[in-house]
Design a protein around this motif. Sequence first.
Motif, PDB file in Angstrom:
ATOM      1  N   ALA A   1       0.768  -1.092   0.444  1.00  0.00           N
ATOM      2  CA  ALA A   1       0.079  -0.312  -0.114  1.00  0.00           C
ATOM      3  C   ALA A   1       0.476   1.265   0.216  1.00  0.00           C
ATOM      4  O   ALA A   1       2.082   1.112   0.617  1.00  0.00           O
ATOM      5  N   PRO A   2       0.252   2.354  -0.476  1.00  0.00           N
ATOM      6  CA  PRO A   2       1.447   3.664  -0.667  1.00  0.00           C
ATOM      7  C   PRO A   2       1.636   3.941   0.657  1.00  0.00           C
ATOM      8  O   PRO A   2       0.579   4.676   1.432  1.00  0.00           O
ATOM      9  N   GLY A   3       2.586   4.780   1.138  1.00  0.00           N
ATOM     10  CA  GLY A   3       3.235   4.960   2.804  1.00  0.00           C
ATOM     11  C   GLY A   3       3.079   4.176   3.512  1.00  0.00           C
ATOM     12  O   GLY A   3       3.821   4.122   4.763  1.00  0.00           O
ATOM     13  N   ALA A   4       3.508   2.909   2.988  1.00  0.00           N
ATOM     14  CA  ALA A   4       3.766   2.069   3.586  1.00  0.00           C
ATOM     15  C   ALA A   4       5.252   1.767   4.085  1.00  0.00           C
ATOM     16  O   ALA A   4       6.043   2.540   4.264  1.00  0.00           O
ATOM     17  N   PRO A   5       5.543   0.480   5.409  1.00  0.00           N
ATOM     18  CA  PRO A   5       6.601   0.638   6.083  1.00  0.00           C
ATOM     19  C   PRO A   5       7.925   0.067   4.652  1.00  0.00           C
ATOM     20  O   PRO A   5       6.656  -0.665   3.680  1.00  0.00           O
TER      21      PRO A   5
ATOM     22  N   GLY B   1       9.629  -2.034   2.097  1.00  0.00           N
ATOM     23  CA  GLY B   1       8.984  -3.368   1.979  1.00  0.00           C
ATOM     24  C   GLY B   1       7.577  -4.023   1.666  1.00  0.00           C
ATOM     25  O   GLY B   1       7.418  -4.978   0.839  1.00  0.00           O
ATOM     26  N   PHE B   2       6.619  -2.607   2.356  1.00  0.00           N
ATOM     27  CA  PHE B   2       5.748  -2.919   1.295  1.00  0.00           C
ATOM     28  C   PHE B   2       4.627  -1.386   1.244  1.00  0.00           C
ATOM     29  O   PHE B   2       3.204  -1.703   0.947  1.00  0.00           O
ATOM     30  N   ASP B   3       6.064  -0.613   0.876  1.00  0.00           N
ATOM     31  CA  ASP B   3       5.106   0.471   0.426  1.00  0.00           C
ATOM     32  C   ASP B   3       4.697   0.283  -1.476  1.00  0.00           C
ATOM     33  O   ASP B   3       6.472  -0.113  -2.001  1.00  0.00           O
ATOM     34  N   LEU B   4       4.148   0.066  -1.847  1.00  0.00           N
ATOM     35  CA  LEU B   4       3.209   0.177  -3.032  1.00  0.00           C
ATOM     36  C   LEU B   4       4.235   1.030  -3.862  1.00  0.00           C
ATOM     37  O   LEU B   4       4.932   0.347  -4.964  1.00  0.00           O
ATOM     38  N   ASN B   5       4.265   2.275  -3.908  1.00  0.00           N
ATOM     39  CA  ASN B   5       5.461   3.015  -4.668  1.00  0.00           C
ATOM     40  C   ASN B   5       6.822   2.763  -4.785  1.00  0.00           C
ATOM     41  O   ASN B   5       7.399   2.332  -5.728  1.00  0.00           O
ATOM     42  N   ALA B   6       7.230   2.636  -3.957  1.00  0.00           N
ATOM     43  CA  ALA B   6       8.372   2.186  -4.002  1.00  0.00           C
ATOM     44  C   ALA B   6       9.325   0.918  -4.219  1.00  0.00           C
ATOM     45  O   ALA B   6       9.632   0.040  -5.251  1.00  0.00           O
TER      46      ALA B   6
ATOM     47  N   PRO C   1       2.039  -8.792  10.245  1.00  0.00           N
ATOM     48  CA  PRO C   1       2.520  -7.179   9.574  1.00  0.00           C
ATOM     49  C   PRO C   1       3.738  -7.146   9.539  1.00  0.00           C
ATOM     50  O   PRO C   1       4.419  -7.848   9.582  1.00  0.00           O
ATOM     51  N   PRO C   2       4.533  -5.788   8.875  1.00  0.00           N
ATOM     52  CA  PRO C   2       5.787  -5.935   9.084  1.00  0.00           C
ATOM     53  C   PRO C   2       6.720  -6.130   9.915  1.00  0.00           C
ATOM     54  O   PRO C   2       6.021  -5.256  10.963  1.00  0.00           O
TER      55      PRO C   2
END
Length: 518
Positions: A234-238, A240-245, A349-350
């Motif tokens: 998802a966008p803005g997640a930690p 390894g889990f940030d959608l955009n990155a 969760p992360p």
Amino acid sequence: MDLAALAAVIGPPPRAAFPVDWPGVERWLGLRLPDDYKEFAERYGPVLVGEWIWVVVPHRSERGGYFRQLDQRQGLQRSIRADDPPSHPYAFHPEPGGLLVWGESRGSEYYFWDTSVSADPNDWPTRVFTQHCPDETWRLVDAPMTEVLAARVSGRLDLGEALPAMSPPYAWKFAPLVLKDVPERVSFPAAPLALEVAGQAARVEAATGVPEDYAALVGEYGVGRLAGALRLLAPGAPEGFDLNAEEAVVSERLRSRRAAGERVVPSPIAPEPGGLRLWGVFDGGETCWWLPVSGEPAEWPVVLVDADGLGWQRLPYSATGFLDRWLDGRLDLPVLSLSAVPRPRVLFPPGVDPAASTTPAGEAPRDALAQLATIIGEPRTGGHTYDWPAIERSLGLRLPSDYKRLFEVYGAIGINGIMIGHPEELQQQHEEQVEYLGWEEDEAMAVRPAPGGLLWCANTEGRETVWWDTSDPDPDRWTMVWDVEFDRHTFPGRPDRAGDRRPDEQAGLAAHRTRSVT
């Protein structure tokens, strides 16, 4: 341009009018169409103008009519764009602001409205794509469709190829398209998912620009590893889990491979126009995407891409619809390395290490025929019976179990350009292929009836011949080979089958070839 002036250039229209249900067509397209085009269509219908340009007009036919024609042309343009995005920097309908085809020529010229220019369709210019080998060129013609048509037929618009002698318009005998023929727009319903979160949920701000079912899922449960095997992003997640990155990393890897001439999934990839959008990553390297086929995210199907970026499957599900079926063990997909077994509906969760208990007790055996069905669909008729003992006696050897099972389930079948030999004609077709290739006297080519020789199995539309290597006494361990005279390619089966071939080689080859182009 009014029709009287156009008729003076291209010839008069047929006597009978060609009524079209424009409200139904425009509702399906999600666009209004130019007035001059609609007037032309109702007077001329689907027509070949100047022995050169086919004008695409809403119609019905046994081959699918207008909507199939649009699907094929627009889809082909997206495939061309995927191979060389810088040379084809356009979106194609139903992508927002996409080009929409209105005509094509007998000389590889394709005419599109540019719908991104104006909300008023009467202001749309035409972009012409020409394929005159080895060159591919885009040209902008800032004029209404009827003026472009008149200019090309009269010779005032030069696109690099001379037109044949002028002749009256030729109208096809197609039926007009009426409201009941207009297909419904397809959306993919959400599936209710009840998950257990192992620890403190890593919730993120409301995700925007993604289908609502997925936004609601990560909004309620946050991001993490689902069943300890799939990272939900998802966008803005930690990290390894940030959608955009994650999307930037995976997309760049695929684009770099494509730029180096390697084969990858034949689709634009974000941030390219209409590109695939990432939302999940399996621990085995497979990735989950949406295909933005329109401006309405509810209409975006899920696409899975294997770890190599080559094999892929488009699925008729929303993200939650796919997850629900995958967690239940209902999807045995050739694009995934994980088998179809029920998995715990637990999200880690992360920073939370998935417990060993999340791993299924054992991976189920893979069923290549079931996998093939996820690509080509379930059989449409009942079971088929064959006299296998008589067929095998005529051949002088037993046949693979998967080949027999394929025909018992589907009957006579061709799969994505692979024409598989019918059991009752296998011997005759084998002899014809050997004679055609001149192998009957070629000692270097060991073919049946020589012991352990090659046995013909299938042809492809690309004129490849596919053979069984019968050197193993167990037909269920035969490998599939092709391009035998030159490089002799061997289908190795799935990576999880190394050194342990099971009786699914035929269906496995079909699934392997088919998944890359479906």
